[in-house]
Design an enzyme around this catalytic site. Sequence first.
Site, mmCIF file in Angstrom:
data_model
loop_
_atom_site.group_PDB
_atom_site.id
_atom_site.type_symbol
_atom_site.label_atom_id
_atom_site.label_comp_id
_atom_site.label_asym_id
_atom_site.label_seq_id
_atom_site.Cartn_x
_atom_site.Cartn_y
_atom_site.Cartn_z
ATOM 1 N N VAL A 164 -1.310 -17.518 -21.930
ATOM 2 C CA VAL A 164 -2.070 -16.967 -21.479
ATOM 3 C C VAL A 164 -1.813 -17.627 -19.971
ATOM 4 C CG1 VAL A 164 -4.193 -16.927 -23.564
ATOM 5 C CG2 VAL A 164 -3.560 -19.196 -22.341
ATOM 6 N N GLU A 165 -0.982 -18.122 -19.955
ATOM 7 C CA GLU A 165 -1.110 -18.693 -19.001
ATOM 8 C C GLU A 165 -0.658 -17.724 -17.627
ATOM 9 O OE1 GLU A 165 -0.569 -22.437 -21.588
ATOM 10 O OE2 GLU A 165 0.244 -20.219 -22.096
ATOM 11 N N GLU A 182 1.439 -11.353 -34.153
ATOM 12 C CA GLU A 182 0.531 -11.697 -32.839
ATOM 13 C C GLU A 182 0.414 -9.813 -32.196
ATOM 14 O OE1 GLU A 182 -1.569 -15.397 -31.417
ATOM 15 O OE2 GLU A 182 0.435 -15.706 -31.336
ATOM 16 N N LYS A 234 -8.792 -18.213 -25.466
ATOM 17 C CA LYS A 234 -8.226 -17.696 -26.516
ATOM 18 C C LYS A 234 -9.209 -17.905 -28.165
ATOM 19 C CE LYS A 234 -4.024 -15.732 -28.410
ATOM 20 N NZ LYS A 234 -2.518 -16.406 -28.353
#
Length: 121
Positions: free
Chosen positions: A72-73, A21, A98
């Site tokens: 994402v946090e 990623e 996402k």
Amino acid sequence: MDKVFIKDLTVLATIGAYEWEKEIKQKLLIDLEMAWDNKPAAQSDDLSLALDYASVSQAVSDLVTGQAHELVETVAEKVANLVIQQFSVPWIKVTINKPGAVPFASNVGVQIQREQKDYLS
């Protein structure tokens, strides 16, 4: 309470904890709901009294694309802090989506709510 919102702000970002990623861009969809007193802007028809959602969108996009993040946090917290600090928003709800991150789920993500007092030292 009046609110200004931005829905499905699409940002291509380096986001993820897995090594693969970190080598690609992935789509994030960002929703913002912000407390704002719209009455002064409405009465005067003056953009300088409004919460300029174009400026907010650009600032958020720049933040998210400006560096890689694993979670994402983390993105949600940074976005909330940026908008509260830079635009003097008293309250914000941030949703980071996402899509495609989990097989057989159309979407995953996080949602947080923060107030100015959460960022006072």
